[in-house]
Design an enzyme around this catalytic site. Sequence first.
Site, PDB file in Angstrom:
ATOM      1  N   ARG A   8      28.794 -23.425 -53.568  1.00  0.00           N
ATOM      2  CA  ARG A   8      29.503 -22.143 -53.702  1.00  0.00           C
ATOM      3  C   ARG A   8      29.853 -21.859 -55.161  1.00  0.00           C
ATOM      4  O   ARG A   8      29.802 -20.704 -55.605  1.00  0.00           O
ATOM      5  CB  ARG A   8      30.761 -22.136 -52.841  1.00  0.00           C
ATOM      6  CG  ARG A   8      30.439 -21.943 -51.346  1.00  0.00           C
ATOM      7  CD  ARG A   8      31.555 -22.408 -50.445  1.00  0.00           C
ATOM      8  NE  ARG A   8      32.792 -21.685 -50.640  1.00  0.00           N
ATOM      9  CZ  ARG A   8      33.998 -22.226 -50.507  1.00  0.00           C
ATOM     10  NH1 ARG A   8      34.139 -23.494 -50.188  1.00  0.00           N
ATOM     11  NH2 ARG A   8      35.060 -21.490 -50.683  1.00  0.00           N
TER      12      ARG A   8
ATOM     13  N   ARG B 281      42.544 -27.836 -49.733  1.00  0.00           N
ATOM     14  CA  ARG B 281      42.919 -26.664 -48.919  1.00  0.00           C
ATOM     15  C   ARG B 281      42.933 -26.998 -47.426  1.00  0.00           C
ATOM     16  O   ARG B 281      42.022 -27.613 -46.910  1.00  0.00           O
ATOM     17  CB  ARG B 281      41.942 -25.517 -49.189  1.00  0.00           C
ATOM     18  CG  ARG B 281      42.207 -24.296 -48.299  1.00  0.00           C
ATOM     19  CD  ARG B 281      41.680 -23.014 -48.890  1.00  0.00           C
ATOM     20  NE  ARG B 281      40.238 -22.959 -49.014  1.00  0.00           N
ATOM     21  CZ  ARG B 281      39.576 -21.941 -49.574  1.00  0.00           C
ATOM     22  NH1 ARG B 281      40.251 -20.894 -50.070  1.00  0.00           N
ATOM     23  NH2 ARG B 281      38.264 -21.969 -49.669  1.00  0.00           N
TER      24      ARG B 281
ATOM     25  N   LYS C 296      42.759 -16.171 -54.649  1.00  0.00           N
ATOM     26  CA  LYS C 296      42.661 -14.754 -54.247  1.00  0.00           C
ATOM     27  C   LYS C 296      43.449 -14.494 -52.960  1.00  0.00           C
ATOM     28  O   LYS C 296      44.179 -13.518 -52.862  1.00  0.00           O
ATOM     29  CB  LYS C 296      41.187 -14.351 -54.026  1.00  0.00           C
ATOM     30  CG  LYS C 296      40.306 -14.524 -55.253  1.00  0.00           C
ATOM     31  CD  LYS C 296      38.878 -14.090 -54.987  1.00  0.00           C
ATOM     32  CE  LYS C 296      38.153 -14.896 -53.924  1.00  0.00           C
ATOM     33  NZ  LYS C 296      37.998 -16.339 -54.281  1.00  0.00           N
TER      34      LYS C 296
ATOM     35  N   ARG D 151      31.064  -9.295 -54.701  1.00  0.00           N
ATOM     36  CA  ARG D 151      30.675 -10.604 -55.197  1.00  0.00           C
ATOM     37  C   ARG D 151      29.315 -10.575 -55.872  1.00  0.00           C
ATOM     38  O   ARG D 151      28.828 -11.626 -56.321  1.00  0.00           O
ATOM     39  CB  ARG D 151      30.594 -11.589 -54.024  1.00  0.00           C
ATOM     40  CG  ARG D 151      31.810 -12.467 -53.864  1.00  0.00           C
ATOM     41  CD  ARG D 151      31.613 -13.266 -52.586  1.00  0.00           C
ATOM     42  NE  ARG D 151      32.269 -14.539 -52.626  1.00  0.00           N
ATOM     43  CZ  ARG D 151      33.439 -14.798 -52.024  1.00  0.00           C
ATOM     44  NH1 ARG D 151      34.080 -13.863 -51.393  1.00  0.00           N
ATOM     45  NH2 ARG D 151      33.946 -15.986 -52.072  1.00  0.00           N
TER      46      ARG D 151
ATOM     47  N   ARG E  45      38.427 -26.137 -43.904  1.00  0.00           N
ATOM     48  CA  ARG E  45      37.288 -25.259 -43.651  1.00  0.00           C
ATOM     49  C   ARG E  45      35.985 -26.029 -43.802  1.00  0.00           C
ATOM     50  O   ARG E  45      35.856 -26.835 -44.720  1.00  0.00           O
ATOM     51  CB  ARG E  45      37.305 -24.082 -44.647  1.00  0.00           C
ATOM     52  CG  ARG E  45      38.015 -22.857 -44.119  1.00  0.00           C
ATOM     53  CD  ARG E  45      38.255 -21.828 -45.192  1.00  0.00           C
ATOM     54  NE  ARG E  45      37.084 -21.482 -45.998  1.00  0.00           N
ATOM     55  CZ  ARG E  45      37.087 -20.559 -46.947  1.00  0.00           C
ATOM     56  NH1 ARG E  45      38.201 -19.886 -47.200  1.00  0.00           N
ATOM     57  NH2 ARG E  45      36.008 -20.293 -47.635  1.00  0.00           N
TER      58      ARG E  45
HETATM   59  P1  ADP Z   1      36.663 -18.321 -51.051  1.00  0.00           P
HETATM   60  O1  ADP Z   1      37.965 -17.583 -50.882  1.00  0.00           O
HETATM   61  O2  ADP Z   1      36.846 -19.796 -51.039  1.00  0.00           O
HETATM   62  O3  ADP Z   1      35.894 -17.825 -52.221  1.00  0.00           O
HETATM   63  P2  ADP Z   1      35.769 -16.673 -48.864  1.00  0.00           P
HETATM   64  O4  ADP Z   1      36.644 -16.915 -47.691  1.00  0.00           O
HETATM   65  O5  ADP Z   1      36.039 -15.464 -49.676  1.00  0.00           O
HETATM   66  O6  ADP Z   1      35.776 -17.988 -49.764  1.00  0.00           O
HETATM   67  O7  ADP Z   1      34.247 -16.619 -48.423  1.00  0.00           O
HETATM   68  C1  ADP Z   1      33.692 -17.596 -47.587  1.00  0.00           C
HETATM   69  C2  ADP Z   1      32.206 -17.309 -47.398  1.00  0.00           C
HETATM   70  O8  ADP Z   1      32.044 -16.026 -46.762  1.00  0.00           O
HETATM   71  C3  ADP Z   1      31.399 -17.204 -48.675  1.00  0.00           C
HETATM   72  O9  ADP Z   1      30.947 -18.463 -49.132  1.00  0.00           O
HETATM   73  C4  ADP Z   1      30.232 -16.315 -48.227  1.00  0.00           C
HETATM   74  O10 ADP Z   1      29.292 -17.048 -47.450  1.00  0.00           O
HETATM   75  C5  ADP Z   1      30.920 -15.341 -47.291  1.00  0.00           C
HETATM   76  N1  ADP Z   1      31.396 -14.150 -48.024  1.00  0.00           N
HETATM   77  C6  ADP Z   1      32.682 -13.758 -48.198  1.00  0.00           C
HETATM   78  N2  ADP Z   1      32.740 -12.626 -48.919  1.00  0.00           N
HETATM   79  C7  ADP Z   1      31.450 -12.295 -49.210  1.00  0.00           C
HETATM   80  C8  ADP Z   1      30.832 -11.244 -49.955  1.00  0.00           C
HETATM   81  N3  ADP Z   1      31.564 -10.279 -50.555  1.00  0.00           N
HETATM   82  N4  ADP Z   1      29.486 -11.237 -50.036  1.00  0.00           N
HETATM   83  C9  ADP Z   1      28.734 -12.179 -49.454  1.00  0.00           C
HETATM   84  N5  ADP Z   1      29.244 -13.196 -48.757  1.00  0.00           N
HETATM   85  C10 ADP Z   1      30.597 -13.270 -48.629  1.00  0.00           C
HETATM   86  P1  ADP Z   2      40.676 -18.285 -52.728  1.00  0.00           P
HETATM   87  O1  ADP Z   2      41.051 -17.253 -51.685  1.00  0.00           O
HETATM   88  O2  ADP Z   2      40.457 -17.671 -54.081  1.00  0.00           O
HETATM   89  O3  ADP Z   2      39.548 -19.159 -52.312  1.00  0.00           O
HETATM   90  P2  ADP Z   2      43.173 -19.632 -51.960  1.00  0.00           P
HETATM   91  O4  ADP Z   2      44.265 -18.650 -52.112  1.00  0.00           O
HETATM   92  O5  ADP Z   2      42.709 -19.954 -50.585  1.00  0.00           O
HETATM   93  O6  ADP Z   2      41.934 -19.232 -52.932  1.00  0.00           O
HETATM   94  O7  ADP Z   2      43.636 -20.985 -52.690  1.00  0.00           O
HETATM   95  C1  ADP Z   2      42.797 -22.129 -52.706  1.00  0.00           C
HETATM   96  C2  ADP Z   2      43.669 -23.378 -52.515  1.00  0.00           C
HETATM   97  O8  ADP Z   2      44.468 -23.565 -53.694  1.00  0.00           O
HETATM   98  C3  ADP Z   2      44.639 -23.294 -51.345  1.00  0.00           C
HETATM   99  O9  ADP Z   2      44.768 -24.577 -50.780  1.00  0.00           O
HETATM  100  C4  ADP Z   2      45.957 -22.848 -51.993  1.00  0.00           C
HETATM  101  O10 ADP Z   2      47.078 -23.352 -51.284  1.00  0.00           O
HETATM  102  C5  ADP Z   2      45.867 -23.490 -53.376  1.00  0.00           C
HETATM  103  N1  ADP Z   2      46.486 -22.675 -54.434  1.00  0.00           N
HETATM  104  C6  ADP Z   2      46.574 -21.325 -54.503  1.00  0.00           C
HETATM  105  N2  ADP Z   2      47.199 -20.941 -55.643  1.00  0.00           N
HETATM  106  C7  ADP Z   2      47.507 -22.091 -56.310  1.00  0.00           C
HETATM  107  C8  ADP Z   2      48.165 -22.377 -57.562  1.00  0.00           C
HETATM  108  N3  ADP Z   2      48.637 -21.395 -58.356  1.00  0.00           N
HETATM  109  N4  ADP Z   2      48.293 -23.669 -57.920  1.00  0.00           N
HETATM  110  C9  ADP Z   2      47.824 -24.663 -57.126  1.00  0.00           C
HETATM  111  N5  ADP Z   2      47.207 -24.463 -55.951  1.00  0.00           N
HETATM  112  C10 ADP Z   2      47.046 -23.193 -55.538  1.00  0.00           C
END
Ligand code: ADP
Ligand code: ADP
Length: 216
Positions: free
Chosen positions: A171, A127, A13, A88, A160
């Site tokens: 998660r 990551r 994302k 979410r 992270r």
């Molecule tokens: P990822 O991209 O790996 O899914 P995020 O950076 O979006 O993780 O979110 C990290 C943490 O922040 C989540 O595990 C949750 O604790 C909190 N968080 C983020 N967005 C939301 C949301 N829309 N509602 C509730 N908690 C959230």
């Molecule tokens: P999210 O915000 O959904 O948690 P991220 O954009 O942070 O996801 O991506 C999660 C991890 O996967 C990061 O380390 C990123 O560099 C890697 N990643 C993102 N897109 C791809 C892809 N198409 N193929 C392989 N790895 C990816």
Amino acid sequence: MKIVLLGPPGAGKGTQGDLLAERCDLPRYATGDILREAVREQTPLGREAQRFMDAGELVPDEIVIDLVRDVLQRPEAAAGFILDGFPRTVAQAEGLQATLEARGIELDAVLYLDVPEEELVRRLAGRRVCTVCGTVYNVHFDPPQNAGVCDRCGGELETRDDDQEETVRKRLHVYHEQTEPLLDWYAGDGPPVSKVDGVGDVEEVFGELIELVDCR
Ligand code: ADP
Ligand code: ADP
Ligand code: ZN
């Protein structure tokens, strides 16, 4: 364009949202980034959110719904935005819908990045994030030129806290329990969801996404 990007942790994302924001010249609001910043600065919001984030749980709906309502009132969001990581839960989707309706706004696209679980686990384990500029890398798929150092700014890269194996499992569980039901909610009550295959090169996935939004 008003766009929502849905998908499990590690689906890409942030990566795709960044590219989309640049291509479409839209602000991207990632609730995870906003919350992590608040935790770093130990604001009242950050102090409230921290224990949920550390545990791999969702921050309570009221908190994030208020947060997003405020963010969407910023002048630069008037012309459009990309929401990354929100909503979410069904309650958050309903909260967003109410906020938008009150302002006479409709979403243009709800994009869902579909990635199988083994791949998510691999991506999250690899990551790394720049402590200075926030650029996201992956030691397996998209490594920096010099290990541990950001290509863009020379900052130090870190894992992270919530990307530790045990918290990742939590998660993903929370995602299945609380976020996945959203897909049905949107199919019924909200705008239709466009599902995109999130496996493949970053460029390949972006090519599919950009086909679905009207800002080329
Ligand atoms: P990822 O991209 O790996 O899914 P995020 O950076 O979006 O993780 O979110 C990290 C943490 O922040 C989540 O595990 C949750 O604790 C909190 N968080 C983020 N967005 C939301 C949301 N829309 N509602 C509730 N908690 C959230
Ligand atoms: P999210 O915000 O959904 O948690 P991220 O954009 O942070 O996801 O991506 C999660 C991890 O996967 C990061 O380390 C990123 O560099 C890697 N990643 C993102 N897109 C791809 C892809 N198409 N193929 C392989 N790895 C990816
Ligand atoms: Zn950097």
